[in-house]
Design a protein around this motif. Sequence first.
Motif, PDB file in Angstrom:
ATOM      1  N   GLU A  98       0.832  -1.211   0.000  1.00 24.33           N
ATOM      2  CA  GLU A  98       0.000   0.000   0.000  1.00 24.33           C
ATOM      3  C   GLU A  98       0.863   1.258   0.000  1.00 24.33           C
ATOM      4  OE1 GLU A  98      -3.373   0.404  -0.401  1.00 24.33           O
ATOM      5  OE2 GLU A  98      -3.227  -1.731  -0.874  1.00 24.33           O
ATOM      6  N   LEU A  99       1.936   1.244   0.789  1.00 18.93           N
ATOM      7  CA  LEU A  99       2.838   2.401   0.797  1.00 18.93           C
ATOM      8  C   LEU A  99       3.500   2.559  -0.569  1.00 18.93           C
ATOM      9  CD1 LEU A  99       4.156   4.721   2.344  1.00 18.93           C
ATOM     10  CD2 LEU A  99       5.964   3.123   3.028  1.00 18.93           C
ATOM     11  N   ASN A 100       3.891   1.455  -1.172  1.00 20.25           N
ATOM     12  CA  ASN A 100       4.511   1.505  -2.494  1.00 20.25           C
ATOM     13  C   ASN A 100       3.545   2.104  -3.524  1.00 20.25           C
ATOM     14  OD1 ASN A 100       6.877   0.886  -4.120  1.00 20.25           O
ATOM     15  ND2 ASN A 100       5.544  -0.568  -5.168  1.00 20.25           N
ATOM     16  N   LYS A 101       2.264   1.729  -3.459  1.00 27.27           N
ATOM     17  CA  LYS A 101       1.258   2.304  -4.367  1.00 27.27           C
ATOM     18  C   LYS A 101       1.159   3.811  -4.162  1.00 27.27           C
ATOM     19  CE  LYS A 101      -1.686  -1.774  -4.514  1.00 27.27           C
ATOM     20  NZ  LYS A 101      -2.900  -2.367  -3.960  1.00 27.27           N
ATOM     21  N   PHE A 102       1.142   4.239  -2.892  1.00 34.49           N
ATOM     22  CA  PHE A 102       1.082   5.665  -2.589  1.00 34.49           C
ATOM     23  C   PHE A 102       2.305   6.376  -3.180  1.00 34.49           C
ATOM     24  CE2 PHE A 102       2.933   8.870   0.309  1.00 34.49           C
ATOM     25  CZ  PHE A 102       2.042   9.911   0.080  1.00 34.49           C
ATOM     26  N   LEU A 103       3.500   5.807  -2.975  1.00 34.37           N
ATOM     27  CA  LEU A 103       4.730   6.441  -3.458  1.00 34.37           C
ATOM     28  C   LEU A 103       4.770   6.507  -4.989  1.00 34.37           C
ATOM     29  CD1 LEU A 103       7.222   4.803  -0.948  1.00 34.37           C
ATOM     30  CD2 LEU A 103       6.535   7.213  -1.009  1.00 34.37           C
ATOM     31  N   GLU A 104       4.274   5.469  -5.642  1.00 34.31           N
ATOM     32  CA  GLU A 104       4.246   5.472  -7.104  1.00 34.31           C
ATOM     33  C   GLU A 104       3.262   6.487  -7.656  1.00 34.31           C
ATOM     34  OE1 GLU A 104       3.476   1.380  -8.135  1.00 34.31           O
ATOM     35  OE2 GLU A 104       5.604   0.852  -8.041  1.00 34.31           O
ATOM     36  N   SER A 105       2.208   6.789  -6.898  1.00 38.26           N
ATOM     37  CA  SER A 105       1.180   7.707  -7.384  1.00 38.26           C
ATOM     38  C   SER A 105       1.418   9.159  -6.972  1.00 38.26           C
ATOM     39  CB  SER A 105      -0.198   7.267  -6.886  1.00 38.26           C
ATOM     40  OG  SER A 105      -0.293   7.451  -5.488  1.00 38.26           O
ATOM     41  N   ASP A 106       2.356   9.389  -6.054  1.00 39.39           N
ATOM     42  CA  ASP A 106       2.596  10.745  -5.559  1.00 39.39           C
ATOM     43  C   ASP A 106       4.034  11.161  -5.855  1.00 39.39           C
ATOM     44  OD1 ASP A 106       3.016  13.102  -4.030  1.00 39.39           O
ATOM     45  OD2 ASP A 106       1.428  12.497  -2.651  1.00 39.39           O
ATOM     46  N   SER A 107       4.201  11.997  -6.862  1.00 40.93           N
ATOM     47  CA  SER A 107       5.551  12.398  -7.280  1.00 40.93           C
ATOM     48  C   SER A 107       6.180  13.418  -6.332  1.00 40.93           C
ATOM     49  CB  SER A 107       5.518  12.965  -8.701  1.00 40.93           C
ATOM     50  OG  SER A 107       4.638  14.077  -8.748  1.00 40.93           O
ATOM     51  N   ASP A 108       5.446  13.847  -5.296  1.00 41.23           N
ATOM     52  CA  ASP A 108       5.991  14.802  -4.334  1.00 41.23           C
ATOM     53  C   ASP A 108       6.741  14.118  -3.190  1.00 41.23           C
ATOM     54  OD1 ASP A 108       4.947  16.928  -5.753  1.00 41.23           O
ATOM     55  OD2 ASP A 108       3.062  16.919  -4.624  1.00 41.23           O
ATOM     56  N   VAL A 109       6.722  12.783  -3.152  1.00 41.78           N
ATOM     57  CA  VAL A 109       7.392  12.036  -2.089  1.00 41.78           C
ATOM     58  C   VAL A 109       8.279  10.973  -2.720  1.00 41.78           C
ATOM     59  CG1 VAL A 109       7.094  10.610  -0.026  1.00 41.78           C
ATOM     60  CG2 VAL A 109       5.386  12.350  -0.577  1.00 41.78           C
ATOM     61  N   GLU A 110       9.563  10.956  -2.296  1.00 38.15           N
ATOM     62  CA  GLU A 110      10.498   9.947  -2.800  1.00 38.15           C
ATOM     63  C   GLU A 110      11.075   9.149  -1.637  1.00 38.15           C
ATOM     64  OE1 GLU A 110      14.630   9.517  -5.409  1.00 38.15           O
ATOM     65  OE2 GLU A 110      14.005  11.494  -4.715  1.00 38.15           O
ATOM     66  N   LEU A 111      10.984   7.827  -1.725  1.00 38.36           N
ATOM     67  CA  LEU A 111      11.589   6.955  -0.722  1.00 38.36           C
ATOM     68  C   LEU A 111      13.062   6.798  -1.061  1.00 38.36           C
ATOM     69  CD1 LEU A 111      11.425   5.044   1.700  1.00 38.36           C
ATOM     70  CD2 LEU A 111      10.735   3.229   0.109  1.00 38.36           C
ATOM     71  N   LEU A 112      13.942   7.311  -0.172  1.00 35.16           N
ATOM     72  CA  LEU A 112      15.378   7.237  -0.438  1.00 35.16           C
ATOM     73  C   LEU A 112      16.016   5.981   0.137  1.00 35.16           C
ATOM     74  CD1 LEU A 112      16.586  10.925   0.020  1.00 35.16           C
ATOM     75  CD2 LEU A 112      15.880   9.735  -2.055  1.00 35.16           C
ATOM     76  N   SER A 113      15.456   5.449   1.246  1.00 35.42           N
ATOM     77  CA  SER A 113      16.050   4.252   1.826  1.00 35.42           C
ATOM     78  C   SER A 113      15.158   3.673   2.913  1.00 35.42           C
ATOM     79  CB  SER A 113      17.418   4.576   2.437  1.00 35.42           C
ATOM     80  OG  SER A 113      18.054   3.393   2.871  1.00 35.42           O
ATOM     81  N   VAL A 114      15.352   2.370   3.138  1.00 39.74           N
ATOM     82  CA  VAL A 114      14.745   1.679   4.270  1.00 39.74           C
ATOM     83  C   VAL A 114      15.923   1.203   5.124  1.00 39.74           C
ATOM     84  CG1 VAL A 114      13.341  -0.272   5.026  1.00 39.74           C
ATOM     85  CG2 VAL A 114      12.769   0.949   2.903  1.00 39.74           C
ATOM     86  N   ILE A 115      15.973   1.700   6.353  1.00 39.08           N
ATOM     87  CA  ILE A 115      17.070   1.364   7.259  1.00 39.08           C
ATOM     88  C   ILE A 115      16.542   0.354   8.276  1.00 39.08           C
ATOM     89  CG2 ILE A 115      18.687   2.246   8.978  1.00 39.08           C
ATOM     90  CD1 ILE A 115      18.354   5.021   7.532  1.00 39.08           C
ATOM     91  N   GLU A 116      17.187  -0.813   8.317  1.00 37.75           N
ATOM     92  CA  GLU A 116      16.802  -1.830   9.290  1.00 37.75           C
ATOM     93  C   GLU A 116      17.797  -1.813  10.446  1.00 37.75           C
ATOM     94  OE1 GLU A 116      16.238  -6.654   9.859  1.00 37.75           O
ATOM     95  OE2 GLU A 116      16.699  -5.881   7.862  1.00 37.75           O
ATOM     96  N   VAL A 117      17.284  -1.566  11.655  1.00 39.44           N
ATOM     97  CA  VAL A 117      18.103  -1.615  12.864  1.00 39.44           C
ATOM     98  C   VAL A 117      18.018  -3.054  13.366  1.00 39.44           C
ATOM     99  CG1 VAL A 117      18.506  -0.658  15.159  1.00 39.44           C
ATOM    100  CG2 VAL A 117      17.559   0.803  13.349  1.00 39.44           C
ATOM    101  N   VAL A 118      19.108  -3.786  13.241  1.00 42.86           N
ATOM    102  CA  VAL A 118      19.117  -5.227  13.484  1.00 42.86           C
ATOM    103  C   VAL A 118      19.544  -5.544  14.925  1.00 42.86           C
ATOM    104  CG1 VAL A 118      20.078  -7.442  12.727  1.00 42.86           C
ATOM    105  CG2 VAL A 118      19.718  -5.608  11.054  1.00 42.86           C
ATOM    106  N   VAL A 119      18.675  -6.278  15.639  1.00 48.68           N
ATOM    107  CA  VAL A 119      19.007  -6.801  16.976  1.00 48.68           C
ATOM    108  C   VAL A 119      18.482  -8.228  17.063  1.00 48.68           C
ATOM    109  CG1 VAL A 119      18.934  -4.556  18.167  1.00 48.68           C
ATOM    110  CG2 VAL A 119      16.879  -5.955  18.079  1.00 48.68           C
ATOM    111  N   SER A 120      19.082  -9.018  17.941  1.00 52.11           N
ATOM    112  CA  SER A 120      18.609 -10.388  18.151  1.00 52.11           C
ATOM    113  C   SER A 120      17.300 -10.360  18.935  1.00 52.11           C
ATOM    114  CB  SER A 120      19.647 -11.182  18.943  1.00 52.11           C
ATOM    115  OG  SER A 120      19.737 -10.672  20.263  1.00 52.11           O
ATOM    116  N   GLU A 121      16.561 -11.456  18.876  1.00 55.10           N
ATOM    117  CA  GLU A 121      15.308 -11.539  19.631  1.00 55.10           C
ATOM    118  C   GLU A 121      15.578 -11.441  21.133  1.00 55.10           C
ATOM    119  OE1 GLU A 121      11.335 -14.317  20.252  1.00 55.10           O
ATOM    120  OE2 GLU A 121      12.555 -14.589  18.450  1.00 55.10           O
ATOM    121  N   GLU A 122      16.707 -12.006  21.583  1.00 51.49           N
ATOM    122  CA  GLU A 122      17.037 -11.966  23.017  1.00 51.49           C
ATOM    123  C   GLU A 122      17.231 -10.528  23.489  1.00 51.49           C
ATOM    124  OE1 GLU A 122      18.876 -13.983  20.771  1.00 51.49           O
ATOM    125  OE2 GLU A 122      17.479 -15.610  21.219  1.00 51.49           O
TER     126      GLU A 122
END
Length: 190
Positions: A98-122
Amino acid sequence: MKKLFLIIGAPGSGKTTDAEIIAERNSDDIVHYSTGDLLRAEVASKSERGKRIDSFISHGLIVPIEIAIETITSAIKAAPSDVILFDGYPRSCEQMDELNKFLESDSDVELLSVIEVVVSEEVARERVLGRSRGSDDKEEVFNNRMSLYTEPLADIQSFYESKNLLKKIDGERTIDAIVDEMELYLESKI
């Protein structure tokens, strides 16, 4: 044009704290939104939507897509700055689509990156159960939240890797080390 950075990570990964610090350090240029904070603010408002949201959050469940995407896109469009850090989204393949559809339809917003903060489950469990911020910080609710996070994670990673947008950061270091790395990365993309 709005420049969007999504920050994902397990419950307790520190993603919200990291983003808050970066936004504070760069308050003239960067604004931070947390999906959780936006949804909790709606719950606190005691609106009908807030009551519906609370019925999901209090059980560790994902808020329905139409409520989440409406809340998020409204915040992005109304952001007082052009660089937006948005943490805690997407948490499902449906939300991602759904977010991807929004981004493809709205040229005023550009997704530059998805940052994953990685931690173990523990580490995540230790942090969440140690902070006891509210009803969502109980063992059973943590387990629900963790499985909701991990189930779609491989598909979400794969989707953003295929677009060359995924950046992983080790979230088990000091806050300063994590924030410094994330901030340098953001500067390199802006």
